[in-house]
Every structure is written in structure tokens, then in C-alpha cells.
Enzyme design. Structure first.
Site, PDB file in Angstrom:
ATOM      1  CD  GLU A 194      67.090 -18.140  18.171  1.00 43.76           C
ATOM      2  OE1 GLU A 194      68.216 -18.169  18.711  1.00 43.76           O
ATOM      3  OE2 GLU A 194      66.330 -17.158  18.270  1.00 43.76           O
ATOM      4  CD  GLU A 299      63.374 -17.437  21.139  1.00 39.75           C
ATOM      5  OE1 GLU A 299      64.236 -16.525  21.114  1.00 39.75           O
ATOM      6  OE2 GLU A 299      63.650 -18.630  21.324  1.00 39.75           O
TER       7      GLU A 299
END
Length: 475
Positions: A194, A299
Site C-alpha cells: 500500500e 486484501e
């Protein structure tokens, strides 16, 4: 029967993955989050990992703190966990790791002698049960994003401003590639979890640098690249995909997070239903689909609240996502495997020594909304007579303020709840360990073992149903 190491490396073949036997596979599994990169809502502490560890060292001494954490990490993931996941038909785990397992800030560029101890143990145990592993560097020197899960004590992602931090990341990945270049149970390397580069100018070149550094040592393993802005934007990549590379997206549905409303229903003024979730998935997977590379959702999954009405809607979000992924041949690793009862497939028992000691503390964190991911109190507002006044003040005085990455509300909540309360709460967590004997500390750490946990049965059944039919039949 234990599984023998596959003869080949996992690799991409157009839009498909090929497993270690050269057969097409749609990977399904979990992220072992909160383990080698500890997170506050996962194991019940406050603040970010490095602040929490420092507070515990101050409270009980460095040697006893190190002993406690080593035992907790050993208990958190082992043979029983791998066996359980293998019996469910899972084929892959994604292992988030903090850079501090590889090097110390006091001695940068020196790989620690213990760097691979827990990773090796997890990869070997998982492989014995037919499960591949993705190594995910989840917290980088300087922090690649703005929040606790990159072990960020501030709200500034300094990785992008400091070449020194970027040099250290390259050195770490060279060490990882050298260590695992011959291991066929490793599915690949997730170079950076991320990233959030507001300039959008540094992330692409850094990815290219890391990719080339790894490839110079290890030409065989698949590379997984998260998009910018928390793995949702991919415009910094070339028009042509890189060889044996997967562009991994994260696919959280806003209605399933702390500020989420009804589903179907409105969240922050936006109507969210299955069609909305599908359109978001299409937007986030556009680059992978355009380049004809495998779609990997690294995710996803909602957060559960304990309120059955809300949780029924959260389960519907998960059901809808799993259906979308089946219909679009998407591989996935759900967030997440194990925690103290918020989101995990496996949850530390309320009757365990750890939960009995720390549940009142966790309740206080929730009341203060001090964990961004772990609290849904008043939509993340915490103590409303304080937080709402600050939110209103900032909105009134700075009506055009829209900071990266998630806007004014998140910015105020992060500084007010997740940072301001972090230090005193971290100290309070550490104080709960004072005066305990070694046996008592061991019992707290061992609470995270599979044997002292409970399976979230409905979540288990949903994840099994989201596998391919053959996997589900053998689970």
C-alpha cells in the site's frame, strides 16, 4: 501426507497463475496480518508497533520484553495454523513483514542474523501442508504510507522524501531475494504494501529500481506490485507489463469499514450495493485486465462489529465479493487470519489469559476510537464532544482543505484519535505487563497459539465457499 517441494516456481501465464507443477491455479488464502508486522487492532495494543515495543521495554526491561515478543510470535503462527489452513483447502498465505525484522535503525544496511527465522519457519510449515507463501514488505524504512500499519509514528510518509530510506529498502530486498531464490514454496515477493506517494513521481521509479535489484539476483520468482494510494491506482506503471509480474489490488468496500452504513445503503452519502462493489473492483483491476495479467486481490473483507444486524450486512458484502472473484477468475488473500476478535478467521479466545487481562483496555481504545481500523465508535469519532468540535472547526476554517490520501475527516481523526491518544495508551498497555512473572508473560503470549483460539465458523464457511469447487470439495 506432507507435501514435497514443487519442482518449479509459481509464475504467470497470461491472465493465469501456474503452480509449482506447471498447472493453472486460482490462489485463495489469507494474510497472516499482525504477526511479523504487528498491528494495534490485531493483538490489542495501542499506537504503532515500534512505539508499543519501546513502551513495553521501558516497563519490564529489554530482555524480558524481547523474550515475551519472541514467544508471542512463535505462538502466533506455526504447524497447527498451517495444518488448519491446508485442511480448509487454502493454497496461499501472504505474510506481512516489518523491515525491523531485517535490520535495525541503529545499524542500517546490516541484515540481522535472526532476519529469516520466523519467515523460514512459516514458509516451511505452510509448504508441508501444500500452501505457498507471498513475502510482503508491509512496513518500510521511513514508512511508505501515512498510517499505523507501516509502523508510522507520525502521519507523514517519509520514504518518498529520503533517498537513504530507499537505499535501505533495496538492500533488504536483495537479502530476501538471495535467501529465497531457490525456494519453490515461495510464490513471490510483494515489494511494498500500500504505497502512498502523493507526488506520484517517486513510486514508479522506486518500483523499477527494486524490481531490477531483485531480478539481478532472482530471475524466477513472481513479483507482486501494489498500486499507489493504498493499492488502488496503477497509472504509474508502463503500458506493457513487466515479465512475470502481478499488479495486486486491495478491494475494501466502504460499507464494510468503521464508518460503514447499511448494505445496501448509504455510507458518507454514497449508495453502496453489490453493483457499486463490482464497479469499484473493475476500476481497481483495470490495469491488470488491460495488460492481460493475473488479477490478484491482496486484501479485502469487511470488519465485524458484534452487532448482529450490522454483521449480517457485512457477511453479505463478503459473499458478494467472493462471487465477483469467482466469476472473474480472481486470486485472493483475505484480510485476515488471526486477531483478538475483530476480523480474523481465527480469534484469540475470550477465556484466554491475554483476553482476560487486556479486554478492558481494548474497550477503552474502542471508546476513544484510538485504533483507526479497530474502532467503529460513532463512525470513528470517538469522544464526540471533543472530536466533532475539532472536525467542525477545521471544516469551518478550512472549507477547501482536502488532504491526501483520504480527506479532511480521516486527517483529523488520525491526528486527534490515532496519534494524540497513542502515547498514553501505549504506556497504559505496557503497564499491564508490569509485575508479572515469566510464567504469566508466557501464558499471555501463548494465548495466540492455535490451540487457545476459536474459529470464526461462519467466516470459515464463507471463505471455503469462495474457493474453486475442487478445493471446496477437498476441504
Amino acid at each position: 501426507m506432507p507435501h514435497t517441494p514443487p519442482p518449479r516456481f509459481v509464475r504467470t501465464d497470461g491472465t493465469r497463475f501456474l503452480d509449482g507443477h506447471g498447472l493453472p491455479i486460482r490462489f485463495t488464502g489469507v494474510c497472516v496480518g499482525g504477526w511479523l508486522n504487528m498491528e494495534n487492532f490485531v493483538s490489542g495494543y495501542a499506537a504503532n508497533e515500534s512505539m508499543m515495543r519501546a513502551s513495553v521495554r521501558n516497563a519490564i526491561g529489554a530482555d524480558r520484553a524481547d523474550r515475551f515478543f519472541e514467544r508471542l510470535l512463535t505462538a502466533f503462527y506455526g504447524e497447527s495454523d498451517a495444518r488448519f489452513l491446508g485442511e480448509l483447502g487454502m493454497t496461499i498465505i501472504r505474510i506481512p513483514v516489518n523491515y525491523r525484522h531485517f535490520e535495525s535503525d541503529a545499524r542500517p544496511f546490516e541484515i540481522l542474523p535472526t532476519a529469516f527465522d520466523h519467515l523460514d519457519r512459516a514458509i516451511e510449515a505452510s509448504g508441508r501442508h501444500g500452501i505457498y507463501s507471498i513475502i510482503d514488505l508491509h512496513a518500510l524504512p521511513g514508512s511508505q504510507n501515512h498510517h499505523w500499519h507501516s509502523d508510522n509514528e507520525t502521519h507523514v510518509a517519509q520514504l518518498w522524501q529520503h533517498p537513504h530510506f530507499q537505499d535501505r529498502v533495496e538492500n533488504i530486498w536483495k537479502a530476501i531475494a538471495e535467501h529465497y531464490k531457490n525456494n519453490t514454496w515461495v510464490a513471490g515477493y510483494n515489494l511494498m504494501n500500500e504505497p502512498a506517494d502523493e507526488s506520484r513521481a517517486a513510486v514508479g521509479p522506486l518500483y523499477r529500481r527494486l524490481f531490477e535489484a531483485v531480478r539481478a539476483i532472482d530471475p524466477d520468482h513472481t513479483i507482486f506490485l501494489d498500486g499507489n494510494t493504498y493499492s488502488t491506482e496503477f497509472d504509474m506503471f508502463d503500458a506493457e507489463p513487466w515479465e512475470n509480474t502481478v499488479y495486486s489490488l486491495h478491494d475494501y468496500v466502504a460499507a464494510g469499514l468503521g464508518r460503514g452504513g447499511d448494505y445496501p445503503g448509504y455510507t458518507d452519502g454514497v449508495w453502496i450495493d453489490k453493483d457499486y462493489a463490482y464497479q469499484k473492483f473493475l476500476q481497481r483491476s483495470e490495469y491488470a485486465r488491460k495488460t492481460g495479467t493475473p488479477i490478484m486481490v491482496g486484501e479485502f473483507a469487511p470488519i465485524y462489529t458484534g452487532d448482529e444486524r450490522k454483521d449480517a450486512m457485512r457477511r453479505q458484502i463478503l459473499a458478494d465479493q467472493l462471487e465477483i472473484y469467482r466469476d472473474n477468475d480472481v486470486s485472493w488473500t483475505s484480510w485476515m487470519y488471526k486477531d483478538v476478535g475483530r476480523q480474523g478467521l481465527v480469534r484469540v479466545s475470550p477465556d484466554s489469559p491475554y483476553r482476560r487481562r487486556f479486554d478492558p483496555f481494548i474497550a477503552k481504545k474502542n471508546r476513544l476510537a484510538a485504533d483507526q481500523w479497530g474502532s467503529d465508535r460513532l463512525g470513528g469519532e470517538g469522544v464526540r464532544e471533543v472530536s466533532q468540535a475539532v472536525q467542525d472547526l477545521v471544516a469551518r476554517e478550512f472549507p477547501n482543505f482536502n488532504p491526501y490520501p483520504w480527506g479532511r475527516f480521516d486527517w483529523v481523526a488520525t491526528l486527534l484519535n490515532n496519534l494524540l491518544f497513542a502515547q498514553p495508551l501505549a504506556q497504559e498497555y505496557a503497564d499491564l505487563l508490569k509485575g508479572l512473572g515469566d510464567d504469566e508473560l508466557d501464558a499471555l503470549a501463548d494465548s495466540f497459539s492455535f490451540e487457545q483460539c476459536e474459529v470464526a465458523e461462519t467466516l470459515r464457511d464463507q471463505l471455503v465457499s469462495g474457493q474453486d469447487a475442487e478445493q471446496a470439495r477437498t476441504a
